[in-house]
Design a protein around this motif. Sequence first.
Motif, PDB file in Angstrom:
ATOM      1  N   PRO A 130       0.842  -1.204   0.000  1.00  0.00           N
ATOM      2  CA  PRO A 130       0.000   0.000   0.000  1.00  0.00           C
ATOM      3  C   PRO A 130       0.873   1.248   0.000  1.00  0.00           C
ATOM      4  N   THR A 131       0.331   2.332  -0.522  1.00  0.00           N
ATOM      5  CA  THR A 131       1.117   3.563  -0.582  1.00  0.00           C
ATOM      6  C   THR A 131       0.976   4.353   0.717  1.00  0.00           C
ATOM      7  N   GLY A 132       2.033   5.088   1.063  1.00  0.00           N
ATOM      8  CA  GLY A 132       2.041   5.903   2.269  1.00  0.00           C
ATOM      9  C   GLY A 132       1.708   7.344   1.965  1.00  0.00           C
ATOM     10  N   GLY A 133       2.093   8.227   2.874  1.00  0.00           N
ATOM     11  CA  GLY A 133       1.838   9.660   2.679  1.00  0.00           C
ATOM     12  C   GLY A 133       0.355   9.967   2.732  1.00  0.00           C
ATOM     13  N   THR A 134      -0.134  10.616   1.676  1.00  0.00           N
ATOM     14  CA  THR A 134      -1.569  10.922   1.595  1.00  0.00           C
ATOM     15  C   THR A 134      -2.211  10.245   0.378  1.00  0.00           C
ATOM     16  N   SER A 135      -1.491   9.366  -0.309  1.00  0.00           N
ATOM     17  CA  SER A 135      -2.033   8.713  -1.508  1.00  0.00           C
ATOM     18  C   SER A 135      -3.067   7.640  -1.123  1.00  0.00           C
ATOM     19  N   GLU A 136      -3.841   7.193  -2.084  1.00  0.00           N
ATOM     20  CA  GLU A 136      -5.046   6.428  -1.797  1.00  0.00           C
ATOM     21  C   GLU A 136      -4.909   4.906  -1.821  1.00  0.00           C
ATOM     22  N   LYS A 137      -3.975   4.369  -2.539  1.00  0.00           N
ATOM     23  CA  LYS A 137      -3.950   2.922  -2.786  1.00  0.00           C
ATOM     24  C   LYS A 137      -3.802   2.093  -1.507  1.00  0.00           C
ATOM     25  N   ILE A 138      -4.730   1.100  -1.369  1.00  0.00           N
ATOM     26  CA  ILE A 138      -4.586   0.078  -0.325  1.00  0.00           C
ATOM     27  C   ILE A 138      -4.001  -1.168  -0.982  1.00  0.00           C
ATOM     28  N   PHE A 139      -4.777  -1.760  -1.910  1.00  0.00           N
ATOM     29  CA  PHE A 139      -4.268  -2.885  -2.698  1.00  0.00           C
ATOM     30  C   PHE A 139      -5.085  -3.003  -3.973  1.00  0.00           C
TER      31      PHE A 139
END
Length: 200
Positions: A130-139
């Motif tokens: 999953p992406t960190g920061g404020t990005s949206e992707k979980i899986f």
Amino acid sequence: MPTWIRKSLVVMFTILTFGLVTPPQLIIADAKSPGSQKADIQGDAINHDSQSHELTATFIHKDSEKNHFLELAITEAEQQSIKKFGTTIEKRIGDEFRVIILPKMEEVIMSLSDELSEEQLANLVITKQPTGGTSEKIFHIIDGQTGKDLIRFHVRRDHPPLDGYYFNFHYHTSKDQFQAHHILGEIYWDKNTPPNWNIQ
């Protein structure tokens, strides 16, 4: 048994039952020997059974492939979501996520598995970063043969005017080139800005 005796028995049986009951197979059988007839009947039964077993095996195999995929996907859905949240966010919304959002993710994953063939199910891949920061992707769930995404599970931070922050869980599908946001649900955070994703 001689033919004339067989015919006589058929006539007598018909008269005695007023034609309401079919004579036993043994009486009306043709000139085949009882041994060969029995062998034919057994052969038919064996063929029928083997076809049934083949069909049953196919269904069981497909069901087991589907169940295997569902078990894996649902486990990954939870693990990748918790990984994305990080410790701080997971402590606050983890239980609510499991009650409200995770069951809806499961429904979507089950619907996907119903649409795919056994071969397609066997080739599905679930992303594990999953992406960190404020990005949206979980899986994402990907077709392993083509490398193309089928479903993308995301979470977005929403901050309506004069309100606090919400986590908006949703998914996109390849059916509409990932344009529509299919909402899974929202979880309220706080009036304060939530920390970045993936903070341990």
